[in-house]
Design an enzyme around this catalytic site. Structure first.
Site, short mmCIF file in Angstrom:
data_model
loop_
_atom_site.label_atom_id
_atom_site.label_comp_id
_atom_site.label_asym_id
_atom_site.label_seq_id
_atom_site.Cartn_x
_atom_site.Cartn_y
_atom_site.Cartn_z
N CYS A 1 -14.67 -0.65 -5.39
CA CYS A 1 -13.87 -1.56 -6.23
C CYS A 1 -14.44 -2.98 -6.20
O CYS A 1 -14.78 -3.50 -5.14
CB CYS A 1 -12.42 -1.55 -5.75
SG CYS A 1 -11.35 -2.54 -6.82
N CYS B 1 -9.41 -7.84 -2.45
CA CYS B 1 -8.14 -7.78 -1.70
C CYS B 1 -8.46 -7.65 -0.20
O CYS B 1 -9.09 -6.68 0.22
CB CYS B 1 -7.31 -6.61 -2.20
SG CYS B 1 -7.20 -6.55 -4.01
N CYS C 1 -8.02 -4.34 1.86
CA CYS C 1 -8.32 -3.03 1.25
C CYS C 1 -9.64 -2.42 1.67
O CYS C 1 -10.72 -3.00 1.48
CB CYS C 1 -8.28 -3.15 -0.27
SG CYS C 1 -8.41 -1.51 -1.04
N CYS D 1 1.66 10.70 -7.02
CA CYS D 1 1.12 9.40 -7.43
C CYS D 1 -0.41 9.41 -7.37
O CYS D 1 -1.00 9.69 -6.32
CB CYS D 1 1.66 8.30 -6.53
SG CYS D 1 1.04 6.67 -6.99
N CYS E 1 3.38 9.39 -11.17
CA CYS E 1 3.19 7.96 -10.93
C CYS E 1 1.69 7.71 -10.92
O CYS E 1 0.91 8.60 -10.52
CB CYS E 1 3.80 7.59 -9.58
SG CYS E 1 3.56 5.85 -9.13
N CYS F 1 7.14 0.68 -10.08
CA CYS F 1 7.09 0.82 -8.62
C CYS F 1 6.32 -0.41 -8.16
O CYS F 1 5.15 -0.59 -8.51
CB CYS F 1 6.35 2.10 -8.26
SG CYS F 1 5.98 2.25 -6.49
N ARG G 1 10.86 2.05 -0.33
CA ARG G 1 9.95 3.03 0.32
C ARG G 1 9.32 2.49 1.59
O ARG G 1 8.68 1.42 1.59
CB ARG G 1 8.85 3.45 -0.65
CG ARG G 1 7.96 4.56 -0.05
CD ARG G 1 6.95 5.12 -1.03
NE ARG G 1 7.60 5.60 -2.21
CZ ARG G 1 7.19 5.36 -3.45
NH1 ARG G 1 6.12 4.64 -3.66
NH2 ARG G 1 7.86 5.83 -4.47
N1 SAM Z 1 -6.59 -0.63 -7.41
C1 SAM Z 1 -5.26 -0.66 -7.83
C2 SAM Z 1 -4.56 -1.98 -7.53
O1 SAM Z 1 -4.93 -2.63 -6.57
O2 SAM Z 1 -3.64 -2.33 -8.26
C3 SAM Z 1 -4.42 0.48 -7.29
C4 SAM Z 1 -4.63 0.97 -5.87
S1 SAM Z 1 -4.26 -0.18 -4.56
C5 SAM Z 1 -4.99 0.61 -3.20
C6 SAM Z 1 -2.52 -0.05 -4.37
C7 SAM Z 1 -1.84 -0.84 -3.30
O3 SAM Z 1 -2.11 -0.26 -2.03
C8 SAM Z 1 -2.22 -2.28 -3.10
O4 SAM Z 1 -1.62 -3.13 -4.04
C9 SAM Z 1 -1.69 -2.57 -1.71
O5 SAM Z 1 -0.35 -3.03 -1.77
C10 SAM Z 1 -1.73 -1.19 -1.03
N2 SAM Z 1 -2.72 -1.18 0.06
C11 SAM Z 1 -4.06 -1.13 -0.07
N3 SAM Z 1 -4.67 -1.19 1.15
C12 SAM Z 1 -3.67 -1.27 2.07
C13 SAM Z 1 -3.66 -1.37 3.48
N4 SAM Z 1 -4.78 -1.42 4.19
N5 SAM Z 1 -2.45 -1.43 4.12
C14 SAM Z 1 -1.30 -1.40 3.38
N6 SAM Z 1 -1.27 -1.30 2.05
C15 SAM Z 1 -2.43 -1.25 1.39
C1 DTB Z 2 1.65 1.38 -2.21
O1 DTB Z 2 2.43 0.38 -2.23
N1 DTB Z 2 1.10 1.87 -1.11
C2 DTB Z 2 0.22 2.97 -1.43
C3 DTB Z 2 0.43 3.15 -2.94
N2 DTB Z 2 1.28 2.05 -3.28
C4 DTB Z 2 -0.69 3.30 -3.85
C5 DTB Z 2 -1.18 2.78 -0.99
C6 DTB Z 2 -1.34 2.51 0.49
C7 DTB Z 2 -2.78 2.46 0.77
C8 DTB Z 2 -3.09 2.33 2.24
C9 DTB Z 2 -4.52 2.22 2.51
C10 DTB Z 2 -5.34 3.42 2.11
O2 DTB Z 2 -4.95 4.59 2.40
O3 DTB Z 2 -6.41 3.26 1.52
FE1 SF4 Z 3 -9.47 -2.64 -5.54
FE2 SF4 Z 3 -8.23 -2.15 -3.26
FE3 SF4 Z 3 -7.69 -4.40 -4.56
FE4 SF4 Z 3 -6.87 -2.01 -5.58
S1 SF4 Z 3 -6.19 -2.95 -3.67
S2 SF4 Z 3 -7.88 -3.70 -6.68
S3 SF4 Z 3 -8.56 -0.70 -4.89
S4 SF4 Z 3 -9.70 -3.82 -3.66
#
Ligand code: SAM
Ligand code: DTB
Ligand code: SF4
Length: 342
Positions: free
Chosen positions: A60, A64, A67, A104, A135, A195, A267
Site C-alpha cells: 500500500c 498509516c 499498518c 468483510c 462488508c 462501519c 465491536r
Molecule cells: N486500506 C483501507 C483503508 O485504510 O481504509 C482498508 C484496510 S485498513 C487495514 C482498515 C483499518 O484497519 C484501518 O483504518 C485501521 O483502523 C485498522 N488497522 C490497520 N492496522 C492495524 C493495527 N496494526 N492495529 C489495529 N488496527 C489496525
Molecule cells: C477495523 O476497524 N479493523 C479491521 C477491519 N476494520 C478492516 C482490521 C484490523 C487490522 C489489524 C491488522 C492486520 O491484521 O493487518
Molecule cells: Fe494502506 Fe494500511 Fe493505511 Fe489501509 S491502513 S491505507 S492498507 S497503509
C-alpha cells in the site's frame, strides 16, 4: 451522584468535556451506565460475529503509522494481487460454516481504481448469495464507486476515522481527516450502512480518545458498526514499541462508545488475541456486542475459533443472526457453531 439515568436519545452534539467526564467516572459506575444503555437497545447476550478476509494484501502506498501493509515499512508482509471471486467465495463458505454472519473483504488500497470495482462487485454478489451480510474496506471511495458497490449488494462499508482530529497528523500524512469524512458521506448518500471506528493505544491521551468518540458520535448518522481496535504492534511500523494502554482504559473506551452511540454495534476489534478472557468479558459487560471471528484479521492473528466458542459458552453469549432483509438467498442451512452452549 444521581441514580436516575435520563432516557438517552441519539445525540450528535457531544462535547469533549462531557465525554471526558464519562471516562473519569469510577470504573464500576461507568460500567453500570454503559450496561444500562446496552440493555435498553440490545439483548446483552447477543454478539454480532464478522469474519475478515484480506482480498488484496500489502504494497500500500499510504503511510498509516500502525499498518503492516504499508509498502514503506519493512514488516515482512508480502504484497499480493487481488484474489479471484471463486477463492473469496470459498473463504466465505468456510466463515459461514464456522458461524459468521457478516463477511468483510479488505484491500490494502489508498482507494480502488475504477477497473477494480467490477471485480470486487462480483465478489460481493457471490458472498451475498450465501446469505451472509457483506462488508468491504477498500480505502477512499467516490460517490459512483459507492453506488456500484451498493448495487452489487454491499451492506456495509468500513472506513475508520482512526483517531482524534488533532492526533491524526501524527499517525497519517498521506490523506486528510476530511478525505475520510468525504468517503463516509459518499457511503451514506447511496444508502449503505457505515462501519466506522478507530484505534486506541497509539500513544494518544485520554482526551484524544474522547475526541475520537466525539468525532464518531457527531457524524451526521451514528455509524451502524463502531470497531474499537487496540493497536496490534507490528515490528517495522513506526508505532511498534508504543507504551501499552492500561487494559481498564480500553474497557472505558468501549463503555463511553456504548453510551455515546447507544444503537450502534460496538465491536471489540483488533487486539483480542493478546487479551485475556477476563478482559474480553469486561468489554462485553461494558457494551461491546460485536467481534471479528476467525483465526486471522487481515495480516495479523485473532483468537482461533475454538477459543472464541469456548469463551461464548463460558459467558452464555450467542451469535446474532443475520437480519432478514440482509440475507437474500439461503441456499444451505448451517447451524452457527459460535455461541452454542457447551
Ligand atoms: N486500506 C483501507 C483503508 O485504510 O481504509 C482498508 C484496510 S485498513 C487495514 C482498515 C483499518 O484497519 C484501518 O483504518 C485501521 O483502523 C485498522 N488497522 C490497520 N492496522 C492495524 C493495527 N496494526 N492495529 C489495529 N488496527 C489496525
Ligand atoms: C477495523 O476497524 N479493523 C479491521 C477491519 N476494520 C478492516 C482490521 C484490523 C487490522 C489489524 C491488522 C492486520 O491484521 O493487518
Ligand atoms: Fe494502506 Fe494500511 Fe493505511 Fe489501509 S491502513 S491505507 S492498507 S497503509
Amino acid at each position: 451522584m444521581s441514580a436516575v439515568i435520563p432516557p438517552e436519545i441519539l445525540r450528535h452534539d457531544w462535547d469533549r468535556a462531557e465525554l471526558l467526564a464519562l471516562f473519569e467516572l469510577p470504573f464500576t459506575e461507568l460500567l453500570h451506565r454503559a450496561a444500562s444503555v446496552h440493555r435498553r437497545h440490545f439483548d446483552p447476550a447477543e454478539v454480532q460475529v464478522s469474519t475478515l478476509l484480506s482480498v488484496k494484501t500489502g504494497g500500500c502506498p499510504e503511510d498509516c503509522g500502525y499498518c503492516p501493509q504499508a509498502q514503506r515499512y519493512h514488516t515482512g508482509v508480502e504484497a499480493t494481487k487481488l484474489m479471484s471471486a471463486e477463492a473469496v467465495l470459498d473463504k466465505a463458505r468456510q466463515a459461514k460454516a464456522a458461524g459468521a454472519s457478516r463477511f468483510c473483504m479488505g484491500a490494502a488500497w489508498r482507494s480502488p481504481k475504477d477497473r477494480d470495482i467490477p471485480k470486487v462487485a462480483e465478489m460481493i454478489r457471490q458472498v451475498k448469495s450465501l446469505g451472509l451480510e457483506t462488508c468491504a474496506t477498500l480505502g477512499m471511495l467516490g460517490h459512483g464507486q459507492a453506488q456500484a458497490l451498493k448495487d452489487a449488494g454491499l451492506d456495509y462499508y468500513n472506513h475508520n476515522l482512526d483517531t482524534a482530529p488533532e492526533h491524526y497528523g501524527d499517525i497519517i500524512r498521506t490523506r486528510e481527516y476530511q478525505d475520510r469524512l468525504d468517503t463516509l458521506e459518499h457511503v451514506r448518500e447511496v444508502g449503505m450502512k457505515t462501519c466506522c471506528g478507530g484505534i486506541v493505544g497509539m500513544g494518544e491521551t485520554r482526551e484524544q480518545r474522547a475526541g475520537l468518540l466525539q468525532a464518531l458520535a457527531n457524524l451526521p448518522a451514528h455509524p451502524d458498526s463502531v470497531p474499537i481496535n487496540r493497536l496490534v504492534q507490528v515490528a517495522g511500523t513506526p508505532l511498534h514499541g508504543t507504551a501499552l494502554l492500561d487494559p481498564f482504559e480500553f474497557v472505558r473506551t468501549i463503555a463511553v462508545a456504548r453510551i455515546a452511540m447507544p444503537r450502534s454495534m460496538v465491536r471489540l476489534s483488533a487486539g483480542r488475541e493478546e487479551m485475556s478472557d477476563e478482559l474480553q468479558a469486561l468489554c462485553f459487560a461494558a457494551g461491546a456486542n460485536s467481534i471479528f471471528y476467525g483465526e486471522k484479521l487481515l495480516t495479523t492473528g485473532n483468537p482461533d475459533v475454538e477459543r472464541d466458542q469456548a469463551l461464548f459458552a463460558r459467558l452464555g453469549l450467542r451469535s446474532m443472526q443475520v437480519a432478514a432483509e440482509s440475507a437474500t438467498v439461503h441456499a444451505e442451512i448451517v447451524e452457527p457453531a459460535c455461541g452454542q452452549a457447551a
